[in-house]
Design an enzyme around this catalytic site. Sequence first.
Site, PDB file in Angstrom:
ATOM      1  N   TYR A 156       0.832  -1.205   0.000  1.00  0.00           N
ATOM      2  CA  TYR A 156       0.000   0.000   0.000  1.00  0.00           C
ATOM      3  C   TYR A 156       0.868   1.256   0.000  1.00  0.00           C
ATOM      4  CZ  TYR A 156      -3.883   3.093   1.084  1.00  0.00           C
ATOM      5  OH  TYR A 156      -4.824   4.078   1.034  1.00  0.00           O
ATOM      6  N   PHE A 161      -7.545  19.454 -25.062  1.00  0.00           N
ATOM      7  CA  PHE A 161      -8.109  18.131 -25.337  1.00  0.00           C
ATOM      8  C   PHE A 161      -9.495  18.076 -24.676  1.00  0.00           C
ATOM      9  CE2 PHE A 161      -8.581  13.619 -24.088  1.00  0.00           C
ATOM     10  CZ  PHE A 161      -8.681  13.096 -25.350  1.00  0.00           C
ATOM     11  N   ASP A 204       0.461  19.384 -21.262  1.00  0.00           N
ATOM     12  CA  ASP A 204      -0.393  18.202 -21.368  1.00  0.00           C
ATOM     13  C   ASP A 204       0.443  17.214 -22.189  1.00  0.00           C
ATOM     14  OD1 ASP A 204      -2.297  16.294 -21.790  1.00  0.00           O
ATOM     15  OD2 ASP A 204      -3.854  17.662 -22.487  1.00  0.00           O
ATOM     16  N   ALA A 260       0.803  13.873 -22.897  1.00  0.00           N
ATOM     17  CA  ALA A 260       0.495  12.503 -23.333  1.00  0.00           C
ATOM     18  C   ALA A 260       1.454  11.992 -24.411  1.00  0.00           C
ATOM     19  CB  ALA A 260      -0.941  12.430 -23.842  1.00  0.00           C
ATOM     20  N   LYS A 300      -0.752   6.776 -23.590  1.00  0.00           N
ATOM     21  CA  LYS A 300      -0.331   7.099 -24.955  1.00  0.00           C
ATOM     22  C   LYS A 300       1.148   6.729 -25.113  1.00  0.00           C
ATOM     23  CE  LYS A 300      -4.456   9.098 -24.685  1.00  0.00           C
ATOM     24  NZ  LYS A 300      -4.614  10.398 -24.169  1.00  0.00           N
ATOM     25  N   HIS A 312     -19.980  13.212 -26.183  1.00  0.00           N
ATOM     26  CA  HIS A 312     -19.755  12.277 -27.294  1.00  0.00           C
ATOM     27  C   HIS A 312     -19.617  10.830 -26.842  1.00  0.00           C
ATOM     28  CE1 HIS A 312     -16.009  13.962 -25.918  1.00  0.00           C
ATOM     29  NE2 HIS A 312     -15.337  12.940 -26.382  1.00  0.00           N
TER      30      HIS A 312
END
Length: 459
Positions: A72, A124, A215, A217, A258, A450
């Site tokens: 843990y 995004f 960001d 990714a 990604k 979407h």
Amino acid sequence: MTNYVAEPFKIKTVEPIRMTTREERSEKLREANYNLFGIDSDDVYIDLLTDSGTGALSDAQWAGMMRGDESYAGARGFKRVEAAVRDIFNYKYVQPVHQGRAAEQVLFPTLLTQGKKCISNMHFDTTRGHVDLLGAKPVDLVVSEAKDTRNFSPFKGNMDTVKLERYIEEAGAEGVGLIIMTITNNSAGGQPVSMANMRGTSRIARKYGIPVIIDAARYAENAHFIKMREEGYADKSIIEITREMFSYAEAFTMSAKKDAIVNMGGLIGVRDDQELYEKVRGLTIPYEGFVTYGGLAGRDLEALAIGLYEGTEPDYLRYRIGQVEYLGGLLAKKGIPFQYPVGGHAVFLDAKEFLPHIPYTEFPGHTLACELYIEAGIRCCDIGSYMMGNDPETGEQLKSEMEFTRLAIPRRVYTQSHFDIVALALENIKKRASEIKGYRITWEPPVLRHFTAKLEPLK
Ligand SMILES: *Cc1c(COP(=O)(O)O)cnc(C)c1O
């Protein structure tokens, strides 16, 4: 035409896929209320819905998973991820989380408050969602070249720094909470951001005292494009380029699903601001779990520590981007319009040009995605007005400047013949393009519609 770059690996495990009939697919699509997220993957032949979490792990990653420490607190995997982030990004602090949007949920409230503007080269969809949820306002200032899908420009993902400075002057620096650089720029077509642009954006941000985050990714694909296209970087390694890129930001959020090639995982990196890191840790515990696992199993952390490096290997990146370029080459030969040049992780079909008779209110990007499913069992998605949704203030449908159908390529999954099938399917659809009708939404949720909206085809 672009030659296919052979896979720099051989295949050890396979997963069967199944072709369905056109009648079966039409029925499945109707049952799913014309939402491709509602289709069972068993009914998909080639799944290009996303490159997120859909990559194939390497044997080294599988071996790492067996070594995973499921303690843990203080698990070994955390140390390995921390060491990888310090090495690759040169950031002092790292917080694992379960995926990219969790990183947004934890980090954004520490930097953004209600009413502030959040400026990005392009948000995004989940990023935009989290900015909206905080009552802040997302503003996209991508360079205008991004909107011209026909012309080559090496860094169509860039921030328009002239507009950025003008916007800050007009809004007042205190009104701008945050600048987010998305690399590569997913919504603009997986297009890269140049080092010069990152440097320029950071210079403006520092001048006005606004924090910059990345960001991150697709950090490695972006670095590969810089190495290939930007003067002065041909002889630098992917990791050297990555370190410089990240030196221009204070922190990053990352979907590790990604470029870090894991099926689940995310990261927050903080360059050196200890106070910010403490805030991040404080919010991680209630949202994601204790700080050394952050919503992940110990084995996931091991796979992530290994994947962060595998994503930066030059032979892999050459093959990876080569695959996307190969598909782009086939489509160019058949006269199928797409965001040119192709991005790092996907080919973005220009649905506005492919289906010029369908207005943005009838979702051309989504329409073309449905046609590809019916034609050949290929699943992909809209990156356009359908994804953008409604203005949160007026409730009116937003108009995206680009209407894309995104063919996202999972990492280390499909081979050359799969791409030949995709190109053939699009060639067939092109022949009947003028007869294709758009869609209407019959039900939608308030944010990120979407994924779950219901639609029906127009007569
Ligand atoms: C995928 C992605 C995210 C969100 O990450 P998830 O892991 O899907 O939650 C955020 N930003 C960009 C640019 C992405 O591509």
